[in-house]
Design a protein around this motif. Structure first.
Motif, PDB file in Angstrom:
ATOM      1  N   ARG A 198      -6.941   4.857   6.996  1.00  0.00           N
ATOM      2  CA  ARG A 198      -7.955   5.171   5.989  1.00  0.00           C
ATOM      3  C   ARG A 198      -7.489   4.737   4.596  1.00  0.00           C
ATOM      4  O   ARG A 198      -8.241   4.164   3.829  1.00  0.00           O
ATOM      5  CB  ARG A 198      -8.216   6.686   5.989  1.00  0.00           C
ATOM      6  N   GLY A 199      -6.237   5.012   4.296  1.00  0.00           N
ATOM      7  CA  GLY A 199      -5.741   4.735   2.951  1.00  0.00           C
ATOM      8  C   GLY A 199      -5.530   3.254   2.699  1.00  0.00           C
ATOM      9  O   GLY A 199      -5.883   2.745   1.642  1.00  0.00           O
TER      10      GLY A 199
ATOM     11  N   TYR B  72      -6.753  -0.710  -0.954  1.00  0.00           N
ATOM     12  CA  TYR B  72      -7.322   0.345  -1.786  1.00  0.00           C
ATOM     13  C   TYR B  72      -7.465  -0.001  -3.262  1.00  0.00           C
ATOM     14  O   TYR B  72      -8.050   0.757  -4.018  1.00  0.00           O
ATOM     15  CB  TYR B  72      -6.567   1.665  -1.633  1.00  0.00           C
TER      16      TYR B  72
ATOM     17  N   ARG C 245      -3.153  11.970   0.438  1.00  0.00           N
ATOM     18  CA  ARG C 245      -3.481  13.006   1.436  1.00  0.00           C
ATOM     19  C   ARG C 245      -2.995  14.379   0.957  1.00  0.00           C
ATOM     20  O   ARG C 245      -3.714  15.386   1.021  1.00  0.00           O
ATOM     21  CB  ARG C 245      -2.838  12.608   2.784  1.00  0.00           C
TER      22      ARG C 245
ATOM     23  N   GLY D 100      -6.267   0.512   4.948  1.00  0.00           N
ATOM     24  CA  GLY D 100      -7.309  -0.393   5.442  1.00  0.00           C
ATOM     25  C   GLY D 100      -6.860  -1.131   6.684  1.00  0.00           C
ATOM     26  O   GLY D 100      -5.770  -1.702   6.703  1.00  0.00           O
ATOM     27  N   ASP D 101      -7.691  -1.115   7.739  1.00  0.00           N
ATOM     28  CA  ASP D 101      -7.209  -1.684   9.005  1.00  0.00           C
ATOM     29  C   ASP D 101      -7.234  -3.205   9.037  1.00  0.00           C
ATOM     30  O   ASP D 101      -6.738  -3.807   9.970  1.00  0.00           O
ATOM     31  CB  ASP D 101      -7.923  -1.071  10.218  1.00  0.00           C
TER      32      ASP D 101
ATOM     33  N   ASP E 214      -4.067   7.842  11.191  1.00  0.00           N
ATOM     34  CA  ASP E 214      -5.341   7.700  10.496  1.00  0.00           C
ATOM     35  C   ASP E 214      -5.205   7.789   8.970  1.00  0.00           C
ATOM     36  O   ASP E 214      -5.998   7.192   8.239  1.00  0.00           O
ATOM     37  CB  ASP E 214      -6.276   8.807  10.991  1.00  0.00           C
TER      38      ASP E 214
ATOM     39  N   SER F  61      -6.618  10.725  16.815  1.00  0.00           N
ATOM     40  CA  SER F  61      -6.282  11.645  15.726  1.00  0.00           C
ATOM     41  C   SER F  61      -4.910  12.288  15.910  1.00  0.00           C
ATOM     42  O   SER F  61      -4.335  12.816  14.971  1.00  0.00           O
ATOM     43  CB  SER F  61      -7.337  12.734  15.627  1.00  0.00           C
TER      44      SER F  61
ATOM     45  N   ASP G 110     -11.825   8.807  -0.456  1.00  0.00           N
ATOM     46  CA  ASP G 110     -11.704   8.374   0.949  1.00  0.00           C
ATOM     47  C   ASP G 110     -10.993   9.438   1.784  1.00  0.00           C
ATOM     48  O   ASP G 110     -11.164   9.515   2.992  1.00  0.00           O
ATOM     49  CB  ASP G 110     -10.919   7.059   1.055  1.00  0.00           C
ATOM     50  N   PHE G 111     -10.163  10.251   1.143  1.00  0.00           N
ATOM     51  CA  PHE G 111      -9.475  11.324   1.866  1.00  0.00           C
ATOM     52  C   PHE G 111     -10.256  12.633   1.815  1.00  0.00           C
ATOM     53  O   PHE G 111      -9.721  13.680   2.172  1.00  0.00           O
ATOM     54  CB  PHE G 111      -8.066  11.530   1.309  1.00  0.00           C
TER      55      PHE G 111
END
Ligand code: AMP
Length: 438
Positions: A52-53, A278, A102, A55-56, A48, A87, A310-311
């Protein structure tokens, strides 16, 4: 059964490992002068973190991730157990910016209004790509992240530092192109994205299936499509430069002014979008004009003002870049710069040769003393004849050979031969450390 390194990976044999260490050391020294401190983050993280960092909708996340499954989880799956919770899925890092972001949030390294946190890293990254020259599944990046500075001078500083790095490595300026663009921000990019999406859908018949499929999820990637038909169509697509909001325009112009003042040549590249989600505002890439074929980008980066939020961190602007070690290696090799470069190749300063076996314990002890004194020393562990000990010393490129012969030893002495000049001198055993230190 014979074993081989997996496809897309390779062994860093000593020569190349030394070049990597040396390039890493140059980077850490140079970037240190700009205030960057080292950081190491895990080679694997929660999947994740990357989703998140990065982008999917990116290729890196959508297609190229390596997931890490413990033996325990695998056994559970094989017994018909439930698939692991998202997760708890781990993945090998495809780049390090997400992991650093992170870590910065987890350890609260950046405080709003505080001095920028400047971090440098180097290590292996993993992407399941089609292996080819300059594109590997395990490759090494050296990169920096600067967190907490929103001003255009920070963008210019990072770009100037990157170009200085390549210059110090010996890559001639006329072999490199520095491409620069602004990707806008939350206030101007969404409308631009929509424009490109509409443009793609209006030209769907002339674009490849992949570009059309991505119209929804990541339309800007169509600018990177290698398909010549798509490139022709995208050459006429609207440009972000025409729709930047005032703040992004002002920021971009200021970055350019700083670069101009520092005499840094760049090309404005309005179609440079870079593959990761990002980026906001400034993006840049350095390409070489020869020696790498299609994989000609040796480094790139940009600004990512939303990533820390975003984190779950406090709003913290950031920017950074990563350079690819393998591509730098290939460029230096094509320039024949590696031959002349001053990379330490590990030749011993002295080889301790014995004429009779009885002197071996003494050679062993002298080697220990020399090494403890910081002088590289080598000796024979295979009971070779004196002649083959000399051959070995030659092969290892030892600067000196210390000959422990019975006559000299009887006087507490040894003969030291300078392998370059062939000159020999007699000296006391107790003087060898001092003499070789000189
Ligand atoms: P990126 O993280 O995609 O922005 O890439 C930054 C730099 O890493 C590129 O400019 C390349 O020099 C290098 N790089 C990226 N992917 C690979 C790969 N698969 N193999 C070797 N080098 C790579």
């Amino acid at each position: 059964m014979t074993y081989q390194a997996p496809p897309g990976t390779y062994d860093l044999l000593p020569e190349r490992a030394q070049v990597f260490n040396s390039i890493r050391q140059s980077a850490f020294e140079l970037f240190g002068r700009y205030g960057y401190l080292p950081i190491e983050t895990p080679v694997f993280e929660q999947l994740d973190v990357f989703v998140r960092g990065i982008g999917d909708a990116t290729d890196v996340i959508g297609k190229e991730m390596y997931l890490v499954l413990s033996q325990h989880a695998l056994a559970k799956l094989a017994q018909g157990g439930k698939a692991p919770e998202v997760s708890s899925i781990l993945a090998l890092r495809p780049e390090q910016t997400a992991g650093v972001a992170r870590a910065v949030v987890q350890h609260q390294l950046a405080s709003p209004g505080g001095a920028p946190v400047k971090l440098v890293y180097a290590g292996p990254m993993f992407r399941h790509e089609h292996p080819q020259k300059g594109r590997y599944r395990e490759f090494r990046q050296i990169g920096v992240e600067c967190l907490g500075a929103a001003e255009p001078s920070a963008d210019a500083e990072v770009i100037i530092m990157l170009m200085r790095f390549f210059a110090e490595l010996g890559i001639p300026r006329d072999r490199m192109r520095l491409l620069l663009n602004s990707m806008g921000d939350d206030s101007c990019r969404p409308a631009y994205r929509q424009q490109i999406q509409d443009y793609i859908l209006a030209h769907a018949g002339d674009l490849c299936a992949e570009c059309v499929r991505r119209a929804d999820s990541n339309p800007l990637r169509a600018f990177d499509c290698k398909n010549p038909g798509c490139q022709t169509i995208m050459a006429d697509a609207p440009l972000i430069a025409d729709v930047l909001c005032d703040e992004c325009r002002t920021h971009y112009d200021a970055v350019r002014a700083y670069l101009d003042a520092a005499d840094i040549d760049y090309e404005e590249a309005p179609r440079l979008v870079r593959g990761l989600d990002y980026y906001t505002r400034t993006v840049f890439e350095v390409q070489v004009t020869e020696g790498l074929g299609a994989q000609n980008a040796i480094g790139g980066g940009g600004r990512y003002d939303r990533l820390i939020e975003d984190f779950g961190g406090k709003p913290t602007p950031g920017l950074g870049f990563a350079v690819g070690f393998e591509r730098i290696w290939l460029v230096l090799e094509s320039l024949e710069a590696l031959k002349s470069a001053n990379f330490e190749l590990g030749a011993p300063r002295v080889f301790l040769a014995t004429v009779e076996n009885a002197a071996r314990p003494l050679a062993f002890e002298l080697a220990r003393q020399l090494r403890d004194a910081g002088i590289s020393a080598e000796l024979d562990h295979q009971a070779r004849s004196l002649k083959s000990q000399f051959k070995l010393a030659d092969r290892l490129k030892a600067a000196f050979v210390a000959i422990l012969g019975p006559d000299e030893l009887a006087d507490g002495k040894l003969t030291l031969r300078d392998m370059a000049t062939r000159e020999e001198s007699l000296l006391a055993l107790t003087d060898i450390v001092e003499r070789l230190r000189a």
